[in-house]
Design a protein around this motif. Structure first.
Motif, PDB file in Angstrom:
ATOM      1  N   VAL A   1     -46.396  16.492   6.712  1.00 21.58           N
ATOM      2  CA  VAL A   1     -45.570  17.605   6.242  1.00 21.58           C
ATOM      3  C   VAL A   1     -44.260  17.660   7.027  1.00 21.58           C
ATOM      4  O   VAL A   1     -43.186  17.906   6.458  1.00 21.58           O
ATOM      5  CB  VAL A   1     -46.339  18.932   6.353  1.00 21.58           C
ATOM      6  CG1 VAL A   1     -45.438  20.118   5.999  1.00 21.58           C
ATOM      7  CG2 VAL A   1     -47.566  18.928   5.436  1.00 21.58           C
ATOM      8  N   ILE A   2     -44.323  17.431   8.339  1.00 24.96           N
ATOM      9  CA  ILE A   2     -43.097  17.435   9.157  1.00 24.96           C
ATOM     10  C   ILE A   2     -42.152  16.328   8.726  1.00 24.96           C
ATOM     11  O   ILE A   2     -40.944  16.542   8.534  1.00 24.96           O
ATOM     12  CB  ILE A   2     -43.450  17.288  10.646  1.00 24.96           C
ATOM     13  CG1 ILE A   2     -44.180  18.526  11.146  1.00 24.96           C
ATOM     14  CG2 ILE A   2     -42.179  17.045  11.482  1.00 24.96           C
ATOM     15  CD1 ILE A   2     -44.743  18.381  12.539  1.00 24.96           C
ATOM     16  N   LEU A   3     -42.670  15.108   8.546  1.00 33.87           N
ATOM     17  CA  LEU A   3     -41.825  13.986   8.146  1.00 33.87           C
ATOM     18  C   LEU A   3     -41.215  14.213   6.766  1.00 33.87           C
ATOM     19  O   LEU A   3     -40.049  13.875   6.530  1.00 33.87           O
ATOM     20  CB  LEU A   3     -42.642  12.693   8.169  1.00 33.87           C
ATOM     21  CG  LEU A   3     -43.128  12.241   9.548  1.00 33.87           C
ATOM     22  CD1 LEU A   3     -43.999  10.989   9.425  1.00 33.87           C
ATOM     23  CD2 LEU A   3     -41.952  11.972  10.478  1.00 33.87           C
ATOM     24  N   ALA A   4     -41.993  14.807   5.873  1.00 39.43           N
ATOM     25  CA  ALA A   4     -41.452  15.122   4.547  1.00 39.43           C
ATOM     26  C   ALA A   4     -40.328  16.150   4.663  1.00 39.43           C
ATOM     27  O   ALA A   4     -39.305  16.050   3.968  1.00 39.43           O
ATOM     28  CB  ALA A   4     -42.568  15.643   3.636  1.00 39.43           C
ATOM     29  N   GLY A   5     -40.492  17.123   5.540  1.00 41.88           N
ATOM     30  CA  GLY A   5     -39.438  18.108   5.746  1.00 41.88           C
ATOM     31  C   GLY A   5     -38.181  17.488   6.326  1.00 41.88           C
ATOM     32  O   GLY A   5     -37.060  17.822   5.926  1.00 41.88           O
ATOM     33  N   MET A   6     -38.346  16.572   7.277  1.00 32.84           N
ATOM     34  CA  MET A   6     -37.181  15.898   7.846  1.00 32.84           C
ATOM     35  C   MET A   6     -36.449  15.080   6.794  1.00 32.84           C
ATOM     36  O   MET A   6     -35.207  15.051   6.753  1.00 32.84           O
ATOM     37  CB  MET A   6     -37.621  15.000   9.002  1.00 32.84           C
ATOM     38  CG  MET A   6     -38.083  15.742  10.233  1.00 32.84           C
ATOM     39  SD  MET A   6     -38.599  14.609  11.551  1.00 32.84           S
ATOM     40  CE  MET A   6     -38.895  15.777  12.891  1.00 32.84           C
TER      41      MET A   6
END
Length: 423
Positions: free
Chosen positions: A262-267
């Motif tokens: 989820v963090i990588l997708a947000g970045m």
């Protein structure tokens, strides 16, 4: 027979409500080493951001510079991560018998020696570069940790040691923490959920909706969404609520793998947003992932399940990461001034060597600051106490976690056990 002495009145403490509502006392230490390791990753993200945004080492290679702009800009969310983590650990490690004054003194003892030491080094660096050093207004705001408050004064926000602006926000969080914690402990877990969800939504929509309400004040959008302490305190409050949910056994959420995805997708999403959304766009896109990752890592540490963030060297780097955060930009500017950062024909390999040299310089300087200033001054100012407490210096092997730009340490034992059966 002599009458029994009257019992003294109960002592008023900062966390009275926490004591009254605590369901039980802990029976085992809860090491949060994964959060220490994550703290180093966040500090490294901010270092990479400043390499991308404040140096021109790769000016001769536009493709390399474009790649840096795409890959490293997400480091802006590192400060947001620190603020959430700060609230999480302070709420996790509350001492039930603590007083507000003792809490504030430990926080001062933790952050101010590093701040003052880097302030002096920054003054020397500015003098070396032939720049003005004596400016009493900027000195006042900086040394009193008020320098993120003046609207529209970027020369005050980033005065002397630029990254120290976040300590101004942290100081405000610490000032409010006793009242915030006492209020949250009077609420039911359902209210903690509501506050957490509302905080995530607020942070996510703020950079997109800021145009609707910034004009009445005449303040810049950048100031409101990135520097204004009351606005950034929403992230701190989010971390506090997450800690209370995990500590009380009320947390429901995915594990570390899903959280990182989820963090990588947000970045990735933040990289495609227009620049007009400013520095807060990265926090808006990553706040959900960070809100999932912190509880997942805390539970992994409590249960002693597998975590890649508990590697011994990574934990040590996390312990020095506050010092690294405070010195890295000073080291970057020293390297820039010595070797120049705008050479029109510098090869990319030479630029890469300068980046590596800056990193090594900053890491060595951080180790020196951590062991020569940070730890000795904490022992001196707190009377040499060596109990593993929030904000204190734990003895070897006690397993405390160091987080946030202000460098909080979580107590080795959480005030309440995590109810594994309800998570």
């Amino acid at each position: 027979m002599m009458p029994a002495p009257a019992c003294p009145p109960p002592r008023r403490t900062m966390m009275t409500s926490a004591t009254a509502t605590s369901r039980s006392t802990p029976t085992a230490a809860a090491r949060l080493d994964s959060l220490t390791g994550l703290r180093w990753i966040a500090a490294l993200m901010i270092f990479c951001l400043h390499i991308q945004s404040e140096s021109n080492f790769f000016i001769a290679d536009s493709r390399a510079q474009d790649a840096l702009n795409s890959l490293l800009a997400a480091g802006r969310s590192g400060v947001s991560f620190f603020f959430i983590l700060s609230g999480f650990v302070l709420a996790w490690s509350v001492r039930p018998t603590d007083t507000a004054s003792r809490f504030w003194w430990r926080r001062f003892s933790k952050i101010y020696p590093n701040h003052f030491a880097t302030f002096l080094v920054a003054c020397l660096l500015l003098s070396w570069r032939g720049m003005e050093v004596i400016d009493f207004e900027r000195m006042f705001y900086n040394l009193t940790l008020l320098h993120s408050w003046p609207p529209g004064q970027s020369d005050v926000w980033y005065s002397f040691n630029g990254p120290s602006w976040s300590l101004s926000c942290e100081a405000f969080f610490y000032l409010c923490f006793p009242l915030l914690y006492a209020g949250l402990r009077r609420l039911r877990p359902a209210a903690w959920w509501v506050i957490s969800v509302a905080s995530v939504l607020f942070i996510a929509v703020l950079p997109f909706g800021i145009k609707l309400f910034h004009e009445p004040f005449g303040w810049s959008e950048h100031f409101i969404v990135y520097h204004l302490p009351p606005v950034r305190m929403v992230e701190f409050l989010l971390g506090m609520c997450l800690a209370l949910l995990v500590r009380g056994g009320w947390w429901r959420g995915p594990g570390m793998t899903v959280s990182i995805v989820v963090i990588l997708a947000g970045m990735a999403a933040a990289a495609f947003l227009p620049e007009e959304y400013g520095l807060a766009r990265d926090a808006a896109c990553t706040v959900l992932g960070y809100s999932l990752l912190l509880p997942a890592c805390a539970l992994a540490d409590v249960r002693r399940s597998r975590s890649i963030w508990r590697a011994r060297r990574l934990v040590y780097l996390g312990e020095v990461s506050f010092a690294f955060y405070m010195v890295h930009e000073i080291c970057l500017y020293a390297v820039r001034h010595t070797f120049g950062d705008d050479h029109p024909h510098r090869p990319s390999v030479a630029a890469g060597v300068l980046v590596l040299a800056t990193f090594c310089f900053a890491l060595v300087a951080a180790m020196v600051l951590h062991h020569v200033v940070e730890l000795p001054m904490m022992r001196l100012l707190t009377g040499g106490r060596r109990r593993p407490v929030a904000g204190g210096v734990p003895p070897a092997g006690s397993g405390a976690v160091l987080v946030g730009p202000g460098g909080e340490r979580a107590a080795a034992a959480a005030p309440e056990p995590v109810a594994a059966g309800r998570t």
